[in-house]
Design an enzyme around this catalytic site. Structure first.
Site, short mmCIF file in Angstrom:
data_model
loop_
_atom_site.label_atom_id
_atom_site.label_comp_id
_atom_site.label_asym_id
_atom_site.label_seq_id
_atom_site.Cartn_x
_atom_site.Cartn_y
_atom_site.Cartn_z
NE ARG A 49 20.97 -20.68 7.46
CZ ARG A 49 20.59 -19.62 8.17
NH1 ARG A 49 19.68 -19.75 9.11
NH2 ARG A 49 21.09 -18.44 7.93
CB SER A 58 17.91 -13.07 18.17
OG SER A 58 17.49 -13.12 16.84
CB CYS A 64 15.18 -1.41 13.63
SG CYS A 64 16.84 -1.98 13.24
CE LYS A 119 10.54 11.37 -20.44
NZ LYS A 119 10.29 12.80 -20.67
P1 FAD Z 1 24.10 -5.20 18.32
O1 FAD Z 1 22.96 -5.67 17.55
O2 FAD Z 1 23.95 -3.93 19.07
O3 FAD Z 1 24.54 -6.35 19.29
C1 FAD Z 1 25.66 -6.22 20.12
C2 FAD Z 1 25.42 -7.04 21.39
O4 FAD Z 1 26.67 -7.37 21.95
C3 FAD Z 1 24.67 -6.25 22.44
O5 FAD Z 1 23.48 -6.91 22.79
C4 FAD Z 1 25.64 -6.21 23.62
O6 FAD Z 1 24.99 -6.35 24.85
C5 FAD Z 1 26.54 -7.39 23.35
N1 FAD Z 1 27.89 -7.26 23.92
C6 FAD Z 1 28.73 -6.22 23.79
N2 FAD Z 1 29.90 -6.48 24.44
C7 FAD Z 1 29.77 -7.70 24.97
C8 FAD Z 1 30.64 -8.52 25.76
N3 FAD Z 1 31.87 -8.12 26.07
N4 FAD Z 1 30.19 -9.72 26.15
C9 FAD Z 1 28.95 -10.16 25.83
N5 FAD Z 1 28.09 -9.42 25.09
C10 FAD Z 1 28.51 -8.22 24.65
N6 FAD Z 1 19.59 0.04 11.94
C11 FAD Z 1 18.96 0.06 10.75
O7 FAD Z 1 19.55 -0.36 9.75
N7 FAD Z 1 17.67 0.52 10.64
C12 FAD Z 1 16.99 0.98 11.71
O8 FAD Z 1 15.82 1.36 11.59
C13 FAD Z 1 17.62 0.99 12.96
N8 FAD Z 1 16.97 1.44 14.05
C14 FAD Z 1 17.58 1.38 15.27
C15 FAD Z 1 16.89 1.83 16.38
C16 FAD Z 1 17.48 1.79 17.63
C17 FAD Z 1 16.75 2.29 18.82
C18 FAD Z 1 18.80 1.27 17.75
C19 FAD Z 1 19.46 1.20 19.10
C20 FAD Z 1 19.51 0.82 16.65
C21 FAD Z 1 18.90 0.88 15.40
N9 FAD Z 1 19.58 0.45 14.26
C22 FAD Z 1 18.95 0.49 13.05
C23 FAD Z 1 20.98 0.00 14.33
C24 FAD Z 1 21.11 -1.52 14.38
O9 FAD Z 1 20.32 -2.02 15.40
C25 FAD Z 1 22.55 -1.90 14.59
O10 FAD Z 1 23.31 -1.37 13.54
C26 FAD Z 1 22.78 -3.39 14.65
O11 FAD Z 1 22.05 -3.95 15.68
C27 FAD Z 1 24.28 -3.69 14.86
O12 FAD Z 1 24.47 -5.05 15.05
P2 FAD Z 1 25.68 -5.57 15.96
O13 FAD Z 1 25.62 -7.05 16.00
O14 FAD Z 1 26.93 -4.94 15.53
O15 FAD Z 1 25.38 -4.98 17.40
#
Ligand code: FAD
Length: 824
Positions: A21, A38, A42, A435
């Site tokens: 964007r 994507s 959660c 309140k």
């Molecule tokens: P992710 O979204 O986990 O993405 C990381 C991605 O990187 C993964 O798909 C992985 O495959 C990829 N990856 C890793 N290493 C490599 C590599 N070397 N090469 C290529 N790809 C790679 N949070 C909330 O706030 N509320 C909730 O209700 C909640 N519920 C959840 C329920 C579940 C079951 C889970 C598992 C998580 C939940 N979370 C929740 C947490 C939330 O999903 C994460 O905090 C968030 O997704 C983190 O984002 P991220 O981009 O750091 O990692």
């Protein structure tokens, strides 16, 4: 410019979208080692449970749709395996083909997330044991449930995701047992708040073991055998490991980027790693907690998404935005209750030696007179000097989300409890009170800060009321009758001015009521009448009672059976449910909106108005009513025909019985309890003979092994366990196992006991060890006294399989349903 992004879910996808964007010309490539990008992590538990019906709904974007909309190349099933920082290039493995290739970058963004902890426990890799992190995990669990139709599941770890899974499995018709190592569920909460969740889980028939760890997994035919460190085993069909996650910082570490003390990737205020060309975000990074100043990681989707925007802005516009950290604001639905926390809990502040005051208030979600108001318990922590808000926790039903967001924003802005008292909110009876609960929390805290009120916490009275404390319960007589704190005198609030002369001057007065409001009025009367040491019990009797109740919910499935219709039933197959009185003989009563003990009092009044054999169907919203109504029916002899809870509304049907005087023997059942205090061989044998005999007549038998009696149930071959010096000394002085017990008389340095064993064998009398096995096989409950174990330094792992650890309350509970109690 060419940007490479590692990880295509929360942080990665958000960064890519914002980059595009801001810069239409740049080249963006997302590498995602999984099949999907994507998607809604959660939402995964809710898809398993069936609330989210369509799998497609989990995907916010597909690689194709994302690629088209954001002109981004999305390479799924491509794992970045290393980073060459000097040449600014990454090595990527194409998981489908197995080939590796390199790709150069101008800026690299790391959002690899976190990985679930899978401890190296024996048997952990067998079929039916799952972790939940991504879509393939979800598909595996869903398929397992659909194909195998499990009846029972064990969820290990009672964090937010563990509890969401427990609820969703329960929704699939699976009986759920939770095993948690801590003494409470949801560790971001303080114990008194978690206790509210424990009591709610009990109403949902979720079994849970606290202070219990899993030591190994085994297999028995189709079933998984989960062994606990208490020596108990649970046979189950499915296990969800929800022990926790750790930052996936491997790639960064191997590339020589700095990794912090928490294991997360170190980033500066612009979210740059120690290499200016590499940014990192999400679950994998470490940052500074704005409240405590300590390093932390947060595993939440909100921060990851917001960081994505900051990273993209800083890359394209040149480090223009600062990241200010997160305060761990989280919320979860646990069956009917909503549990939320933000900022820093009391126990964490204590650990960090940060001075603070905690205050608990109980309010209603909206005006009590408008239908549907439900209770809401709030705990806040704040600085003793300026009243700066440090943390907040809420357990309630409705409106928890908007209150926790207010608290979160107040903490982030450095607001004080005085600001809370003044927060302006929209009010009409269906939504709030004039309140709001947030204002009330602030006002109570202000009173504490300016000395209008002094408070004591429930913990100060938990084990023993200090000798000098004079406890005054200012609730009504009826409320007092239903339960109070031991030693308290009852002076109802409206009578207190007439009894001032009877209250001892010079003693510390601890005043309490249901939730703290009436006690506050009483405290003000007492203080202004000349009493100087007057304290209000924070959170009132409600907090005290909830936190002091038995917290675990063990062995509730012990008497379950699977019916002909393949459903699970509790109790004896023969026992038919008690019939309801015919229509017209059930009086409908609505006690919603009333706080404890209002619903019980209303029930009593209603029962008084009907004839024997008729019933009252009462609806209440006070969470404590679920337990209270059972206890009340037990005490009064009326019959509880039905008890359900749905969305915070509890419905009980109670039939009026003829008045009866319940003496102890009438209350007791036909069970047998024995206390095995001694480790004399002859006494141990006598205990087991009586116990096995009683069990053979169909009685429910429990043996409570305490002090030296614990030697009877020690394993012969014990695992190595850590002990302090006293534990080691006791271990040396006490018999190692049942094989080493001596006789109480004529032991003659062990000759007597060996003779006794020989004679028993000759006469075909089972050995002590054989008797113990018979006891276990016939369902006799062997309870090891926790206190004696602590004193003697005996660990659960040293006891034979099948022994349950319990306190005196467990034993006393068993004696209630027994008519024979023996001490050996
Ligand atoms: P992710 O979204 O986990 O993405 C990381 C991605 O990187 C993964 O798909 C992985 O495959 C990829 N990856 C890793 N290493 C490599 C590599 N070397 N090469 C290529 N790809 C790679 N949070 C909330 O706030 N509320 C909730 O209700 C909640 N519920 C959840 C329920 C579940 C079951 C889970 C598992 C998580 C939940 N979370 C929740 C947490 C939330 O999903 C994460 O905090 C968030 O997704 C983190 O984002 P991220 O981009 O750091 O990692």
């Amino acid at each position: 410019m060419k940007y490479l992004i590692v990880g295509g879910v929360a942080g990665g996808a958000t960064t890519a979208a914002r980059l595009r964007r801001l810069d239409e010309e740049c080249e963006i490539i997302i590498f995602e080692k999984g099949e999907y990008i994507s998607y809604a992590n959660c939402g995964l538990p809710y898809y398993i449970g069936g609330t989210i019906e369509e799998r497609d709904k989990l995907f916010v974007q597909t690689p194709e749709s994302f690629g088209t909309r954001f002109k981004t190349e999305v390479r799924t099933m491509n794992e970045v395996t290393s980073i060459d920082r000097v040449n600014r290039e990454v090595t990527v493995k194409n998981i489908r083909s197995g080939d590796s290739y390199t790709e150069t970058y101008d800026k690299l963004i790391l959002s690899p997330g976190a990985e679930p902890v899978r401890p190296p426990l024996p048997g952990i890799n067998q079929d039916g044991i799952f972790t939940l992190r991504n879509v393939p995990d979800t598909d595996r669990i869903k398929k397992f449930i659909e194909e195998r139709r499990p009846k029972h599941a064990v969820v290990i770890g009672a964090g937010f995701i563990g509890l969401e899974m427990a609820e969703n499995l329960h929704q699939c018709g699976v009986n759920v047992t939770i095993v948690e190592m801590a003494d409470q569920v949801m560790t971001p909460l303080d114990y008194s708040m978690a206790a509210l969740v424990h009591q709610h889980l009990k109403t949902k028939n979720v079994e849970f073991f606290l202070k219990t760890a899993v030591s190994s997994f085994d297999r028995e035919n189709e079933r998984i055998v989960v062994k606990l460190n208490s020596s108990k085993t649970i046979k189950t069909d499915l296990v969800i490991l929800s022990i926790g996650v750790r930052p996936d910082s491997r790639l960064a570490r191997e590339a020589g980027l700095a990794i912090g003390e928490t294991g997360g990737i170190v980033v500066n205020e612009f979210m740059q790693t120690t290499d200016a060309n590499i940014y990192a975000l999400g679950d994998a990074i470490e940052f500074t907690n704005p409240v405590t100043g300590t390093k932390m990681i947060t595993y939440l989707a909100g921060p990851a998404n917001k960081q994505g925007r900051i990273v993209a802005d800083n890359i394209v516009r040149g480090n223009v935005k600062h990241y200010h950290g997160s305060i761990n604001t989280a919320i979860a639905k646990v069956f009917d209750v909503t549990v939320a926390a933000t900022g820093v809990s009391g126990k964490q502040l204590k650990k960090l030696n940060i001075p603070h005051i905690s205050s608990i208030t109980h309010s209603s979600s909206h005006a009590g007179y408008y239908p549907g108001a439900l209770p809401m318990s709030i705990k806040i922590t704040f600085s003793p000097g300026d009243g700066r808000l440090l943390g907040a926790q809420i357990v309630g039903y409705k409106g928890v989300d908007k209150r926790i967001d207010l608290f979160a924003e107040a903490i982030r802005r450095g607001s004080t409890v005085h600001d809370l008292a003044e927060i302006e909110h929209a009010y009409a009876p269906p939504f709030s009170s004039a309140k709001d609960p947030v204002n009330i929390a602030g006002m109570v805290a202000e009173n504490i800060l300016d000395g209008t009120t002094k408070i004591v916490s429930w913990r100060a009275l938990a084990d023993n009321v200090p000798d000098d404390d004079y406890l005054i319960d200012v609730r009504t007589r009826d409320e007092f009758e239903l339960g109070t704190i031991e030693g308290a005198v009852n002076i109802p609030l409206d009578e207190i001015r007439n009894h001032l002369n009877e209250i001892p001057a010079g003693r510390k007065l601890v005043v309490f009521c249901g939730v703290g409001l009436r006690a506050h009025v009483a405290c003000r009367i007492l203080t202004q009448s000349g009493f100087s040491e007057v304290y209000n019990l924070s959170g009132g009797y409600k907090t005290y009672e909830t936190a002091n109740q038995k917290q675990g919910n063990e062995d509730i499935f012990e008497h379950n059976y699977i019916g002909k219709d393949d459903n699970i039933y509790h109790g004896s197959q023969e026992k038919a449910p008690a019939p309801f009185p015919e229509a017209g003989k059930i009086k409908e009563v609505n006690a919603c909106g009333l706080q404890c003990p209002g619903p019980v009092l209303k029930l009593k009044q209603s029962i008084d108005q009907i004839s024997d054999g008729e019933a009252v169907r009462i609806k209440a919203s006070d969470a404590g009513f679920y337990n209270d109504v059972r206890a009340w029916a037990n005490i009064t002899g009326h019959e509880l025909l039905d008890l359900t809870q749905d969305g915070g509304e509890i419905t009980a049907v109670v039939r009026k019985n003829k008045p009866q005087i319940l003496n102890s023997s009438a209350r007791g059942g036909d069970g047998t309890t024995l206390v095995c205090f001694s480790d004399d061989l002859d006494k141990a044998i006598a205990t087991l003979i009586i116990a096995n005999g009683a069990a053979s007549t169909g009685k429910k038998v429990s043996i409570f092994f305490t002090f030296w009696g614990l030697d009877v149930i020690k394993r012969r071959k014990k695992p190595a366990v850590e002990k302090d010096i006293f534990g080691r000394l006791f271990g040396l002085m006490m018999p190692a196992s049942s094989r080493n017990l001596g006789l109480s008389k004529m032991n003659m340095a062990g000759i007597g006991s060996r003779m006794m064993r020989r004679v028993m064998k000759k006469r075909n009398v089972d050995s002590l060890e054989g008797m113990l096995q018979t006891a276990i096989d016939s369902g006799i409950e062997l309870i090891a006294c926790q206190m004696s174990m602590d004193v003697l330094g005996i660990k659960a792992e040293e006891l034979i399989d099948g022994v349950k650890i319990g306190g005196v309350a467990t034993y006393l509970e068993r004696t209630e349903s027994a008519n024979l109690n023996l001490f050996v």
